[in-house]
Design a protein around this motif. Structure first.
Motif, PDB file in Angstrom:
ATOM      1  N   MET A  56       0.820  -1.202   0.000  1.00 38.84           N
ATOM      2  CA  MET A  56       0.000   0.000   0.000  1.00 38.84           C
ATOM      3  C   MET A  56       0.856   1.255   0.000  1.00 38.84           C
ATOM      4  SD  MET A  56      -1.486  -0.271   3.899  1.00 38.84           S
ATOM      5  CE  MET A  56      -2.537   1.159   3.685  1.00 38.84           C
ATOM      6  N   ALA A  57       0.260   2.349  -0.441  1.00 35.79           N
ATOM      7  CA  ALA A  57       0.966   3.620  -0.533  1.00 35.79           C
ATOM      8  C   ALA A  57       0.652   4.490   0.664  1.00 35.79           C
ATOM      9  CB  ALA A  57       0.576   4.342  -1.825  1.00 35.79           C
ATOM     10  N   THR A  58       1.606   5.377   0.984  1.00 43.70           N
ATOM     11  CA  THR A  58       1.385   6.395   2.002  1.00 43.70           C
ATOM     12  C   THR A  58       1.519   7.744   1.330  1.00 43.70           C
ATOM     13  OG1 THR A  58       3.724   6.479   2.629  1.00 43.70           O
ATOM     14  CG2 THR A  58       2.325   4.933   3.825  1.00 43.70           C
ATOM     15  N   ARG A  59       0.865   8.745   1.894  1.00 48.56           N
ATOM     16  CA  ARG A  59       0.888  10.071   1.282  1.00 48.56           C
ATOM     17  C   ARG A  59       2.129  10.854   1.684  1.00 48.56           C
ATOM     18  NH1 ARG A  59      -4.967  10.296   2.049  1.00 48.56           N
ATOM     19  NH2 ARG A  59      -5.936  10.384   0.005  1.00 48.56           N
ATOM     20  N   GLY A  60       2.915  11.286   0.692  1.00 48.65           N
ATOM     21  CA  GLY A  60       4.041  12.185   0.920  1.00 48.65           C
ATOM     22  C   GLY A  60       4.927  11.766   2.065  1.00 48.65           C
ATOM     23  N   HIS A  61       5.237  12.697   2.949  1.00 49.51           N
ATOM     24  CA  HIS A  61       6.110  12.455   4.074  1.00 49.51           C
ATOM     25  C   HIS A  61       5.314  12.152   5.331  1.00 49.51           C
ATOM     26  CE1 HIS A  61       9.803  13.645   1.948  1.00 49.51           C
ATOM     27  NE2 HIS A  61       9.026  14.504   1.336  1.00 49.51           N
ATOM     28  N   GLY A  62       4.018  11.849   5.189  1.00 52.15           N
ATOM     29  CA  GLY A  62       3.191  11.586   6.363  1.00 52.15           C
ATOM     30  C   GLY A  62       3.558  10.310   7.065  1.00 52.15           C
ATOM     31  N   GLY A  63       4.155   9.362   6.334  1.00 54.69           N
ATOM     32  CA  GLY A  63       4.628   8.140   6.956  1.00 54.69           C
ATOM     33  C   GLY A  63       3.527   7.182   7.312  1.00 54.69           C
ATOM     34  N   VAL A 100       4.253  -4.023   2.728  1.00 55.10           N
ATOM     35  CA  VAL A 100       5.156  -3.192   1.932  1.00 55.10           C
ATOM     36  C   VAL A 100       4.534  -1.812   1.812  1.00 55.10           C
ATOM     37  CG1 VAL A 100       6.315  -2.880  -0.287  1.00 55.10           C
ATOM     38  CG2 VAL A 100       5.956  -5.200   0.625  1.00 55.10           C
ATOM     39  N   LEU A 101       5.250  -0.797   2.288  1.00 55.33           N
ATOM     40  CA  LEU A 101       4.766   0.574   2.237  1.00 55.33           C
ATOM     41  C   LEU A 101       5.613   1.397   1.270  1.00 55.33           C
ATOM     42  CD1 LEU A 101       4.111   1.278   6.039  1.00 55.33           C
ATOM     43  CD2 LEU A 101       2.442   0.673   4.270  1.00 55.33           C
ATOM     44  N   LEU A 102       4.946   2.212   0.477  1.00 54.57           N
ATOM     45  CA  LEU A 102       5.619   3.062  -0.499  1.00 54.57           C
ATOM     46  C   LEU A 102       5.009   4.449  -0.447  1.00 54.57           C
ATOM     47  CD1 LEU A 102       7.373   3.632  -3.056  1.00 54.57           C
ATOM     48  CD2 LEU A 102       5.450   2.776  -4.410  1.00 54.57           C
ATOM     49  N   ARG A 103       5.841   5.468  -0.329  1.00 53.42           N
ATOM     50  CA  ARG A 103       5.346   6.830  -0.403  1.00 53.42           C
ATOM     51  C   ARG A 103       4.714   7.079  -1.764  1.00 53.42           C
ATOM     52  NH1 ARG A 103      10.373  10.083   0.871  1.00 53.42           N
ATOM     53  NH2 ARG A 103       9.616  11.163  -0.981  1.00 53.42           N
ATOM     54  N   ALA A 104       3.555   7.746  -1.767  1.00 49.70           N
ATOM     55  CA  ALA A 104       2.860   8.002  -3.022  1.00 49.70           C
ATOM     56  C   ALA A 104       3.712   8.823  -3.980  1.00 49.70           C
ATOM     57  CB  ALA A 104       1.533   8.706  -2.756  1.00 49.70           C
ATOM     58  N   ASP A 105       4.615   9.636  -3.436  1.00 53.33           N
ATOM     59  CA  ASP A 105       5.496  10.439  -4.289  1.00 53.33           C
ATOM     60  C   ASP A 105       6.871   9.804  -4.436  1.00 53.33           C
ATOM     61  OD1 ASP A 105       6.366  10.808  -1.708  1.00 53.33           O
ATOM     62  OD2 ASP A 105       6.724  12.962  -1.909  1.00 53.33           O
ATOM     63  N   ARG A 110      25.783  -0.642  18.924  1.00 58.79           N
ATOM     64  CA  ARG A 110      25.049   0.569  19.236  1.00 58.79           C
ATOM     65  C   ARG A 110      24.185   1.059  18.082  1.00 58.79           C
ATOM     66  NH1 ARG A 110      30.028   1.576  20.286  1.00 58.79           N
ATOM     67  NH2 ARG A 110      30.222   3.427  19.019  1.00 58.79           N
ATOM     68  N   ALA A 111      23.864   0.174  17.117  1.00 56.65           N
ATOM     69  CA  ALA A 111      22.920   0.544  16.068  1.00 56.65           C
ATOM     70  C   ALA A 111      21.517   0.298  16.589  1.00 56.65           C
ATOM     71  CB  ALA A 111      23.168  -0.299  14.809  1.00 56.65           C
ATOM     72  N   VAL A 112      20.567   1.117  16.184  1.00 61.01           N
ATOM     73  CA  VAL A 112      19.211   0.998  16.690  1.00 61.01           C
ATOM     74  C   VAL A 112      18.253   0.760  15.530  1.00 61.01           C
ATOM     75  CG1 VAL A 112      17.368   2.114  18.000  1.00 61.01           C
ATOM     76  CG2 VAL A 112      19.743   2.560  18.586  1.00 61.01           C
ATOM     77  N   LEU A 113      17.520  -0.352  15.578  1.00 61.15           N
ATOM     78  CA  LEU A 113      16.514  -0.650  14.573  1.00 61.15           C
ATOM     79  C   LEU A 113      15.175  -0.842  15.269  1.00 61.15           C
ATOM     80  CD1 LEU A 113      18.034  -3.117  11.970  1.00 61.15           C
ATOM     81  CD2 LEU A 113      17.337  -0.770  11.625  1.00 61.15           C
ATOM     82  N   GLY A 114      14.108  -0.737  14.545  1.00 63.53           N
ATOM     83  CA  GLY A 114      12.775  -0.952  15.097  1.00 63.53           C
ATOM     84  C   GLY A 114      12.072   0.365  15.219  1.00 63.53           C
ATOM     85  N   SER A 115      12.511   1.203  16.153  1.00 61.58           N
ATOM     86  CA  SER A 115      11.905   2.519  16.293  1.00 61.58           C
ATOM     87  C   SER A 115      12.203   3.389  15.079  1.00 61.58           C
ATOM     88  CB  SER A 115      12.406   3.207  17.559  1.00 61.58           C
ATOM     89  OG  SER A 115      13.798   3.390  17.503  1.00 61.58           O
ATOM     90  N   VAL A 116      13.217   3.041  14.313  1.00 61.13           N
ATOM     91  CA  VAL A 116      13.565   3.838  13.135  1.00 61.13           C
ATOM     92  C   VAL A 116      12.748   3.451  11.910  1.00 61.13           C
ATOM     93  CG1 VAL A 116      15.924   4.096  13.973  1.00 61.13           C
ATOM     94  CG2 VAL A 116      15.410   2.312  12.313  1.00 61.13           C
ATOM     95  N   ALA A 117      11.973   2.375  11.998  1.00 63.99           N
ATOM     96  CA  ALA A 117      11.236   1.909  10.823  1.00 63.99           C
ATOM     97  C   ALA A 117      10.305   2.989  10.285  1.00 63.99           C
ATOM     98  CB  ALA A 117      10.447   0.643  11.159  1.00 63.99           C
ATOM     99  N   ASP A 118       9.626   3.683  11.179  1.00 67.54           N
ATOM    100  CA  ASP A 118       8.713   4.735  10.736  1.00 67.54           C
ATOM    101  C   ASP A 118       9.462   5.852  10.035  1.00 67.54           C
ATOM    102  OD1 ASP A 118       6.085   6.206  10.770  1.00 67.54           O
ATOM    103  OD2 ASP A 118       7.310   7.583  11.947  1.00 67.54           O
ATOM    104  N   VAL A 119      10.637   6.211  10.568  1.00 67.18           N
ATOM    105  CA  VAL A 119      11.435   7.272   9.947  1.00 67.18           C
ATOM    106  C   VAL A 119      11.881   6.842   8.556  1.00 67.18           C
ATOM    107  CG1 VAL A 119      13.472   8.743  10.180  1.00 67.18           C
ATOM    108  CG2 VAL A 119      12.211   8.036  12.212  1.00 67.18           C
ATOM    109  N   VAL A 120      12.268   5.577   8.417  1.00 66.00           N
ATOM    110  CA  VAL A 120      12.716   5.075   7.117  1.00 66.00           C
ATOM    111  C   VAL A 120      11.566   5.114   6.115  1.00 66.00           C
ATOM    112  CG1 VAL A 120      13.563   3.057   5.865  1.00 66.00           C
ATOM    113  CG2 VAL A 120      14.569   3.664   8.067  1.00 66.00           C
ATOM    114  N   VAL A 121      10.365   4.695   6.542  1.00 63.84           N
ATOM    115  CA  VAL A 121       9.216   4.724   5.646  1.00 63.84           C
ATOM    116  C   VAL A 121       8.930   6.153   5.191  1.00 63.84           C
ATOM    117  CG1 VAL A 121       6.715   4.375   5.505  1.00 63.84           C
ATOM    118  CG2 VAL A 121       8.165   2.621   6.531  1.00 63.84           C
ATOM    119  N   ARG A 122       9.019   7.095   6.117  1.00 66.77           N
ATOM    120  CA  ARG A 122       8.720   8.486   5.788  1.00 66.77           C
ATOM    121  C   ARG A 122       9.759   9.113   4.863  1.00 66.77           C
ATOM    122  NH1 ARG A 122       9.318  11.512   9.966  1.00 66.77           N
ATOM    123  NH2 ARG A 122       9.628  10.028  11.652  1.00 66.77           N
TER     124      ARG A 122
END
Length: 309
Positions: A102-109, A131-136, A267-279
């Motif tokens: 599915m798509a997400t709008r712009g940088h809304g994430g 699978v998430l994809l920004r509409a733009d 000291r790498a952090v994954l999980g909480s960054v998933a939303d930032v990556v999608v956005r």
């Protein structure tokens, strides 16, 4: 592999941005595409609901004709009534070997998804990967490189199984990425501890990079032994930004990552960054939870999922 690619649509142009990636995934897996439109249950006359269902069905038929007329994959359409997220989850529960695109709008994430807030609800409830994809963003009509960020934990490594299965089906190459967060220098001055923002602990960071590089090299060798070409890369930087920049620089087609993974040894952090990556990512991101990782996998978790000791 998955046998059904479910694409929720809401009637907007933005929602159809997911179609090229969904078609590529379906073609690679020999799967079908299922276009779904959910309409709300009526609070008023039944006749009005029947009209809404009919209009939704016509819309899906137009999407197939206008957007997917040349698609060499089986395509089905379905109109469901009820809460959007709940109905999509019910459809997935009827077909465990599915994925959602599915798509997400712009940088809304994740939160401001093209079908309202359903993406965040699906991430919490779906038994299959999403699978998430920004509409733009940039769709992935072909799958040649898959970027898999790892943090050294068993949780983050659950993304290896679906990534390897997908690469095996498409002939794609896997790039494993381990990001090491630099250690900030802290200076004690007049009993006040503050962060200068300058990274000077080069010896510690260099050691962490060596450890991270050895880790991804070992995991890449294990993936390659399963018949899928893979290489490892370790970089120093801020995690989400480094992931998206690496995806862009490596011309990756999809990022495959685990959500809610623990902090790794380097000291790498994954999980909480998933939303930032999608956005921030311009390419599709496949999000995998522990509960749904085996849906796509064809190799054992023990063979591919190796945590940092």
């Amino acid at each position: 592999m998955f046998t059904n690619v479910i694409v929720p649509l809401d009637g907007s142009r933005e929602a159809t941005a997911a179609l090229p990636t969904a078609r590529a995934l379906a073609a690679a897996a020999g799967a079908r595409m299922s276009l779904v439109r959910v309409v709300h249950r009526p609070a008023g006359p039944f006749a009005s609901h029947a009209t809404e269902v009919h209009e939704a069905a016509d819309y899906l038929d137009r999407v197939v004709r206008d957007k997917l007329g040349s698609a060499a994959v089986p395509i089905s359409t379905q109109v469901r009534s009820g809460d959007v997220a709940a109905e999509i989850v019910r459809q997935v529960e009827d077909d465990a070997r599915a994925i959602i695109v599915m798509a997400t709008r712009g940088h809304g994430g994740v939160v401001r998804a093209v079908v309202g807030s359903v993406a965040s609800e699906l991430l919490a409830q779906s038994p299959v990967p999403i699978v998430l994809l920004r509409a733009d963003g940039r769709p992935s009509p072909a799958l040649k490189t898959l970027l898999v960020p790892l943090d050294g934990s068993h949780e983050s490594a659950t993304a290896l199984s679906p990534a390897t299965a997908l690469a095996g089906a498409t002939g794609a190459h896997i790039l494993l990425l381990r990001v090491v967060t630099p250690t900030p220098a802290r200076i004690l001055q007049e009993a006040a501890l503050y962060d200068t923002g300058i990274y000077v602990d080069s010896a510690r960071d260099s050691a962490a990079l060596v450890e991270a590089r050895n880790y991804v090299t070992d995991v890449a060798a294990r993936v390659t032994s399963q018949g899928v070409p893979a290489e490892g890369l370790a970089l120093l930087g801020e995690v989400p930004r480094t992931i998206t920049q690496t995806a862009q620089g490596s011309t990756a087609d999809v990022i495959v990552m685990r959500t809610h993974a623990r902090t790794g040894a380097a000291r790498a952090v994954l999980g909480s960054v998933a939303d930032v990556v999608v956005r921030s990512s311009s390419i599709p991101v496949m999000l995998v939870r522990g509960a749904n990782a085996p849906v796509l996998g064809h190799e054992s978790h023990q063979q591919l999922s190796v945590a940092q000791p």
